[in-house]
Scaffold this motif. Sequence first.
Motif, PDB file in Angstrom:
ATOM      1  N   LEU A  49      11.728  36.003  68.053  1.00 24.97           N
ATOM      2  CA  LEU A  49      12.086  36.790  66.867  1.00 24.97           C
ATOM      3  C   LEU A  49      11.711  36.022  65.616  1.00 24.97           C
ATOM      4  O   LEU A  49      11.951  34.815  65.517  1.00 24.97           O
ATOM      5  CB  LEU A  49      13.585  37.110  66.863  1.00 24.97           C
ATOM      6  N   GLN A  50      11.114  36.707  64.670  1.00 24.04           N
ATOM      7  CA  GLN A  50      10.906  36.148  63.341  1.00 24.04           C
ATOM      8  C   GLN A  50      11.178  37.239  62.312  1.00 24.04           C
ATOM      9  O   GLN A  50      11.109  38.427  62.615  1.00 24.04           O
ATOM     10  CB  GLN A  50       9.495  35.592  63.180  1.00 24.04           C
ATOM     11  N   VAL A  51      11.524  36.806  61.106  1.00 22.42           N
ATOM     12  CA  VAL A  51      11.950  37.742  60.062  1.00 22.42           C
ATOM     13  C   VAL A  51      11.084  37.544  58.829  1.00 22.42           C
ATOM     14  O   VAL A  51      10.921  36.412  58.348  1.00 22.42           O
ATOM     15  CB  VAL A  51      13.434  37.527  59.701  1.00 22.42           C
ATOM     16  N   ASP A  52      10.519  38.630  58.325  1.00 22.15           N
ATOM     17  CA  ASP A  52       9.747  38.575  57.090  1.00 22.15           C
ATOM     18  C   ASP A  52      10.704  38.321  55.936  1.00 22.15           C
ATOM     19  O   ASP A  52      11.612  39.129  55.686  1.00 22.15           O
ATOM     20  CB  ASP A  52       9.013  39.905  56.880  1.00 22.15           C
ATOM     21  N   PRO A  53      10.571  37.212  55.207  1.00 26.11           N
ATOM     22  CA  PRO A  53      11.544  36.898  54.152  1.00 26.11           C
ATOM     23  C   PRO A  53      11.464  37.826  52.948  1.00 26.11           C
ATOM     24  O   PRO A  53      12.391  37.881  52.141  1.00 26.11           O
ATOM     25  CB  PRO A  53      11.161  35.461  53.755  1.00 26.11           C
ATOM     26  N   GLU A  54      10.372  38.584  52.813  1.00 21.33           N
ATOM     27  CA  GLU A  54      10.172  39.417  51.628  1.00 21.33           C
ATOM     28  C   GLU A  54      11.314  40.407  51.420  1.00 21.33           C
ATOM     29  O   GLU A  54      11.666  40.746  50.294  1.00 21.33           O
ATOM     30  CB  GLU A  54       8.854  40.172  51.767  1.00 21.33           C
ATOM     31  N   ASP A  55      11.925  40.871  52.521  1.00 21.42           N
ATOM     32  CA  ASP A  55      12.949  41.914  52.440  1.00 21.42           C
ATOM     33  C   ASP A  55      14.346  41.390  52.132  1.00 21.42           C
ATOM     34  O   ASP A  55      15.240  42.178  51.803  1.00 21.42           O
ATOM     35  CB  ASP A  55      13.014  42.689  53.763  1.00 21.42           C
ATOM     36  N   TYR A  56      14.549  40.059  52.222  1.00 17.59           N
ATOM     37  CA  TYR A  56      15.920  39.565  52.221  1.00 17.59           C
ATOM     38  C   TYR A  56      16.207  38.429  51.239  1.00 17.59           C
ATOM     39  O   TYR A  56      17.341  37.952  51.198  1.00 17.59           O
ATOM     40  CB  TYR A  56      16.283  39.091  53.642  1.00 17.59           C
ATOM     41  N   TYR A  57      15.214  38.022  50.451  1.00 13.35           N
ATOM     42  CA  TYR A  57      15.434  36.876  49.573  1.00 13.35           C
ATOM     43  C   TYR A  57      14.996  37.161  48.149  1.00 13.35           C
ATOM     44  O   TYR A  57      14.029  37.907  47.900  1.00 13.35           O
ATOM     45  CB  TYR A  57      14.684  35.638  50.087  1.00 13.35           C
ATOM     46  N   VAL A  58      15.712  36.556  47.211  1.00 10.25           N
ATOM     47  CA  VAL A  58      15.284  36.481  45.811  1.00 10.25           C
ATOM     48  C   VAL A  58      14.665  35.097  45.665  1.00 10.25           C
ATOM     49  O   VAL A  58      15.373  34.085  45.696  1.00 10.25           O
ATOM     50  CB  VAL A  58      16.469  36.666  44.847  1.00 10.25           C
ATOM     51  N   PHE A  59      13.364  35.028  45.501  1.00 11.42           N
ATOM     52  CA  PHE A  59      12.693  33.744  45.606  1.00 11.42           C
ATOM     53  C   PHE A  59      12.930  32.831  44.406  1.00 11.42           C
ATOM     54  O   PHE A  59      12.612  31.638  44.476  1.00 11.42           O
ATOM     55  CB  PHE A  59      11.200  33.957  45.837  1.00 11.42           C
ATOM     56  N   THR A  60      13.507  33.360  43.341  1.00 11.74           N
ATOM     57  CA  THR A  60      13.937  32.469  42.264  1.00 11.74           C
ATOM     58  C   THR A  60      15.262  31.794  42.581  1.00 11.74           C
ATOM     59  O   THR A  60      15.638  30.819  41.927  1.00 11.74           O
ATOM     60  CB  THR A  60      14.064  33.246  40.939  1.00 11.74           C
ATOM     61  N   ASP A  61      15.984  32.318  43.579  1.00 15.54           N
ATOM     62  CA  ASP A  61      17.230  31.692  44.035  1.00 15.54           C
ATOM     63  C   ASP A  61      17.000  30.846  45.287  1.00 15.54           C
ATOM     64  O   ASP A  61      17.472  29.713  45.388  1.00 15.54           O
ATOM     65  CB  ASP A  61      18.294  32.759  44.324  1.00 15.54           C
ATOM     66  N   THR A  62      16.331  31.423  46.272  1.00 15.68           N
ATOM     67  CA  THR A  62      15.970  30.705  47.490  1.00 15.68           C
ATOM     68  C   THR A  62      14.452  30.534  47.467  1.00 15.68           C
ATOM     69  O   THR A  62      13.703  31.409  47.894  1.00 15.68           O
ATOM     70  CB  THR A  62      16.405  31.481  48.745  1.00 15.68           C
TER      71      THR A  62
END
Length: 296
Positions: A49-62
């Motif tokens: 399993l892998q998860v695309d981070p685009e859907d779940y992160y605010v990249f200015t925070d994480t």
Amino acid sequence: MDGFTLSPIEPPLRSPIVILAFTGWSDTGTVTTDAANHIVDVLGGQQFLQVDPEDYYVFTDTRPTVSIDETGIRRLHWPENAAFAVRTENGDHDLVVIRGIEPNLRWRTFASRLAEAIVPLRPFLVCTLVARPAATPHTRPIPVTGSSADPRLAARYGLGRSLYQGPTGIVGVIHDVLRRQGLDLVSLAAGVPHYLSIDENPPATLALLRALQPILGFPIPEGDLEQRAHAFVERVNDASSGDDQVGTYVRTLEAQYEDDLDDEGTSDEQPGRSELPSADDILKDVEDFLRGSGDR
């Protein structure tokens, strides 16, 4: 599946025990994710399993990070969530190890999609790993407490009952979703010295791995982790030697540790709170030393 990509697991796992670890609210000093990574490293694991981070992160925070590889090329690393199928030679259960970074967004979707990946595996048990700040000294064994909301599981594994009410993290959300699916859930929580705000704590990671043994039914190979734990304590002692304030503070924690050994502990979701004064200032030199920026 909203950014979730699954691969088939062949052959099927044997009544797996699922181990969950996420950085963020439930992971002081990457202790739990270090434990999860150690299990995969020493036992091997097939990522499914892998998860695309685009859907779940605010990249200015994480934020993603960069590193330079052995060829001198700069590599970009995005926040990662992954699951591994781990086959064991001992006991009656294989393992599923899930480790990742607490999302910034869409927690209900994230937890629901993760449940959709876990439930078809028909897990025997789900165990979440937690590391929380606690009023405990680095000179004593790291305390690990276990809990379950199910009295049957609490009795089977000698755990306490979780009575916490208040804010929670992604582990709490995943717990709720999996509970609604009828899965058996337990949690192990390591108490990490609250004055060591650094990115690792090998003694706490080792304590969590050893606490897993009664649940898994077999010990996890420790590799060089015990040596790293001893070296870590020696580094802290070296950094704090000669400082009377630090010594007095640690001795106070040692006395409290001995007095409260049997009843220390807070919920598996709420960071521990010390009644002692903050050590942020008097142990700044210790933290700087362990980060490699101290003068000593």
